[in-house]
Structure formats: C-alpha cells, structure tokens
Design an enzyme around this catalytic site. Structure first.
Site, PDB file in Angstrom:
ATOM      1  N   LYS A  43      14.456 131.649  32.906  1.00  0.00           N
ATOM      2  CA  LYS A  43      15.379 130.530  33.005  1.00  0.00           C
ATOM      3  C   LYS A  43      14.695 129.171  32.887  1.00  0.00           C
ATOM      4  O   LYS A  43      15.383 128.152  32.751  1.00  0.00           O
ATOM      5  CB  LYS A  43      16.151 130.603  34.322  1.00  0.00           C
ATOM      6  CG  LYS A  43      16.998 131.856  34.488  1.00  0.00           C
ATOM      7  CD  LYS A  43      18.084 131.971  33.430  1.00  0.00           C
ATOM      8  CE  LYS A  43      19.033 133.130  33.737  1.00  0.00           C
ATOM      9  NZ  LYS A  43      20.136 133.218  32.759  1.00  0.00           N
ATOM     10  N   SER A 257      16.504 143.313  37.772  1.00  0.00           N
ATOM     11  CA  SER A 257      17.068 143.286  36.422  1.00  0.00           C
ATOM     12  C   SER A 257      16.037 143.717  35.390  1.00  0.00           C
ATOM     13  O   SER A 257      16.388 144.319  34.364  1.00  0.00           O
ATOM     14  CB  SER A 257      17.601 141.896  36.080  1.00  0.00           C
ATOM     15  OG  SER A 257      16.558 140.942  36.014  1.00  0.00           O
TER      16      SER A 257
END
Length: 298
Positions: A43, A257
């Site tokens: 991110k 994830s």
C-alpha cells in the site's frame, strides 16, 4: 552524488523464488516481497500516488486534513506519506485491527477513529463519508481513486515484467480495494494478453485481513471484472496455514492474505506445467504477532 529521499525508496521490491515450497510439473513459484517497502506493505505505492497526484492537481495542499477508511495497511502507508508531505491524517478503521497496525499509524502521527468489529470496513467507509460531507477533511477514497491502480500500472506491473524477463504466465493477488490487481492486470495484459490474472476473495465466513468479499453496494468503483481471468475463494485455515509455512519453510514472515496468495498460487500450479507463477506478499508479518496467528496449532 544523489541521495534518495524516503518516498524514492518505495517500490523496486525483490521477487524471490521459493525453494522448499515447490509446485513440481516444471512450475516456478515467485513471491513479490512488498513488505520491503518503507512502511511495510504494497500500500505504500498507492498511498504516495494518491497524495502526489492530488497535490499536483491542486486538490490538496500541505497542512490540509485528509480522511480515509482503512483496515490497516493503507492507513499505515497514508500515515507515512502524510508525515513526509506535511498533512494531518485521520484514519477510520475497525476495532478488530491488530494492535501493531494501530500503533504504527499513531507513531506516524495519524489520528485514529475506531468503528465496531461487526460494522467492519463498511461502517468505516460510511463514517469517513459522513465526516467528509460535514467538511471535516478532504477525501482520498482508495476505493474509487484511479490513482490507486495507476500506481501499480506505473510501478508494480513493469517491475514484474522486467524481473521475470517477460516470462510471467500467471499473476495471483488478494483483492481488497482491488487497486493492485487492476493496475498490474492492465500493464501485463498490454505486454502479453495471455498472462492469466487470478484474484482471491475469502470464503463465506472467513475473516482475512486485506481480502474482502464486498457487498454489491460497497464494491470498489475502480474494480473492473473484465481485468480478472479467474477468482478463487480462500478459506481461513488455508490462508493461515500457508502464512505459517512461508515463515517456517521459506523465511518469509508475512500476513494472512499473503498465505492466501500462496495457497492460490499452489492451486493454479496443480493445473498447469512449466508456468512462471507470481504472487504478491502484501506485507510483513511482524504487524500481526500480537494476534497469536503464528503460534503452533494445538
């Protein structure tokens, strides 16, 4: 001599071949280590992109208050970017986020507003929209902001093409805001339309940080289903088990994830031969240690 600033170190992350977790059938498994970014996750790329592009359009200016709903990694990255560029950052997130994530955001100087675990990211997004409507700050809105996937089109996709010498055949990515898979898909498909793009979503009932199965009314508007060739459902146990295996067998400490992404990569590898399969390791696992996920199963 040029000495880089912190934002110049975002991206150019390693792509490494797995050695002990292998797929056989002539397949190669490659992990893109996004935890090597300065704030620790994939991110970092869209966070800087969204601030830099908005500033270039004169939509925001240093000293402004910015508001964003986040489950964790985007918030940490935005808090870092805001610290670099001189913005006040207000982050709205579910209370269920790990302590490390909350503390990292606060360390960068961000203000945190927590919503209920039950309300989750949907409630966080609603609170953010209400605050923006009241004029409490300016939005970035990673879920609808084209500068999110643009960052991956400009950086992540080209890096993967270069690092694999154009041999990549499959790209596996968890889908949350979907910025990563949208931007990478666009770039790779332009270079080779045969590259397969596989997205991951959680099975019903699974709660995997960074992967979402959005209700239709909350589906990120940056998402275009035509850019994803196949979607796999990932279970909670599968994602956690492969997360632990990444650390214990490959020395890659990552989040849940990323374990799900490895699980997806191995599923694809069982179906193909002589493929170059790349999956995204979204972040570092040290921001999940307090959750007990790395403890041996009893």
């Amino acid at each position: 001599m040029h000495f880089p600033t912190l934002e110049e170190t975002v991206g150019h992350t390693p792509l490494v071949r797995l050695k002990r977790i292998t797929a056989g059938r002539g397949n190669t498994l490659l992990a893109k280590l996004e935890g090597n970014n300065p704030a620790g996750s994939v991110k970092d790329r869209p966070a800087l992109s969204m601030l830099e592009q908005a500033e270039a359009r004169d939509e925001i200016a240093p000293g402004d208050t910015l508001i964003e709903a986040t489950s964790g990694n985007t918030g940490i990255a935005l808090a870092m970017a805001a610290a670099i560029m001189g913005y006040r950052m207000v982050l709205i997130m579910p209370e269920s986020a790990s302590a490390e994530r909350k503390q990292a955001m606060a360390a960068y100087g961000a203000e945190l507003i927590e919503v209920s675990k039950e309300g989750g990211m949907e409630e966080a997004r609603d609170v953010a929209e209400a605050m923006i409507a009241r004029g409490d700050g300016k939005p970035l809105n990673q879920f609808a902001n084209p500068d999110n996937p643009l960052s991956h089109y400009r950086t992540t996709g080209p890096e993967l093409w270069e690092q694999t010498g154009g041999t990549i055949t499959h790209f596996i990515s968890s889908m949350g805001t979907t910025g990563t898979i949208m931007g990478v898909s666009r770039y790779l498909k332009e270079r080779n339309a045969e590259v397969q793009i596989i997205g991951l979503q959680p099975e019903d009932g699974a709660s995997i940080a960074g992967i979402r199965r959005w209700p239709p009314e909350y589906l990120p508007s940056i998402f275009d289903a035509r850019r994803v060739d196949r979607v796999l459902d990932i279970g909670q146990h599968e994602a956690e088990e492969y997360m632990r295996r990444l650390a214990r067998e490959e020395g890659i400490l990552a989040g849940v994830s990323s374990g799900g992404a490895l699980g997806g990569a191995l599923r694809i590898a069982a179906e193909v031969e002589n493929a170059v399969i790349v999956f995204i390791v979204c972040d570092r696992g040290d921001r999940y240690l307090s959750t007990g996920l790395y403890a041996p199963e009893s």
